[in-house]
Motif scaffolding. Structure first.
Motif, mmCIF file in Angstrom:
data_model
loop_
_atom_site.group_PDB
_atom_site.id
_atom_site.type_symbol
_atom_site.label_atom_id
_atom_site.label_comp_id
_atom_site.label_asym_id
_atom_site.label_seq_id
_atom_site.Cartn_x
_atom_site.Cartn_y
_atom_site.Cartn_z
ATOM 1 N N TRP A 1 -6.804 2.675 -6.387
ATOM 2 C CA TRP A 1 -6.180 4.072 -6.017
ATOM 3 C C TRP A 1 -4.917 4.251 -6.935
ATOM 4 O O TRP A 1 -4.627 5.609 -7.273
ATOM 5 N N THR B 1 -7.352 -1.153 -2.964
ATOM 6 C CA THR B 1 -6.357 -0.466 -3.120
ATOM 7 C C THR B 1 -6.006 -0.450 -4.513
ATOM 8 O O THR B 1 -5.238 0.594 -4.895
ATOM 9 N N TYR C 1 -9.955 0.928 1.792
ATOM 10 C CA TYR C 1 -8.566 0.506 1.954
ATOM 11 C C TYR C 1 -8.725 -1.118 1.533
ATOM 12 O O TYR C 1 -7.590 -1.581 1.389
ATOM 13 N N ARG C 2 -9.903 -1.515 1.261
ATOM 14 C CA ARG C 2 -9.996 -2.730 0.731
ATOM 15 C C ARG C 2 -9.737 -3.036 -0.768
ATOM 16 O O ARG C 2 -9.410 -4.106 -1.414
ATOM 17 N N PHE D 1 -14.010 2.349 6.515
ATOM 18 C CA PHE D 1 -12.548 1.773 6.169
ATOM 19 C C PHE D 1 -12.668 0.779 4.783
ATOM 20 O O PHE D 1 -11.517 0.167 4.654
ATOM 21 N N MET E 1 -1.572 4.817 1.579
ATOM 22 C CA MET E 1 -2.203 4.782 2.793
ATOM 23 C C MET E 1 -2.430 6.165 3.343
ATOM 24 O O MET E 1 -3.407 6.566 4.215
ATOM 25 N N MET F 1 1.060 -1.248 0.042
ATOM 26 C CA MET F 1 -0.119 -0.143 -0.041
ATOM 27 C C MET F 1 1.071 1.155 -0.016
ATOM 28 O O MET F 1 0.478 2.088 -0.639
ATOM 29 N N GLN G 1 -5.287 8.511 1.374
ATOM 30 C CA GLN G 1 -6.834 8.272 1.479
ATOM 31 C C GLN G 1 -7.038 8.161 2.816
ATOM 32 O O GLN G 1 -6.165 7.913 3.785
#
Length: 98
Positions: free
Chosen positions: A73, A70, A67-68, A64, A5, A1, A8
């Motif tokens: 992104w 990524t 975050y799963r 959250f 991290m 990540m 986001q």
């Protein structure tokens, strides 16, 4: 990540909602316990003790959830091995020059 991290952030509305639900659940449980003289009806206790953590966990998952995923992104990198992307990149550079 990596550094993504820090770019986001979690959904602050859902995170705040989870905090409010958790604190409210604890306060409602304490108030009901105090008003009933130390003995709560089993249905009320079950609703509070199962509903509060369940709703809190759901709101935390929503907060959250980004975050799963990524892979969404990342921006398109020029050094990728996909031929079609390299062709498209080469074509767009050619089109900009003319």
């Amino acid at each position: 990540m990596g550094s993504y991290m820090y770019r986001q952030r979690p959904n602050l509305v859902a995170l705040g909602g989870a905090l409010i639900v958790f604190i409210s659940g604890i306060l409602v449980y304490c108030m009901q316990l105090q008003n009933s003289g130390g003995h709560l009806d089993q249905r009320v206790r079950l609703m509070i003790l199962l509903g509060t953590p369940l709703l809190t966990v759901v709101l935390l998952l929503i907060a959250f959830a980004r975050y799963r995923f990524t892979h969404l992104w990342r921006k398109k990198h020029k050094g990728r091995h996909d031929k079609s992307l390299r062709k498209h990149d080469r074509h767009s550079r050619h089109s900009r020059r003319h």
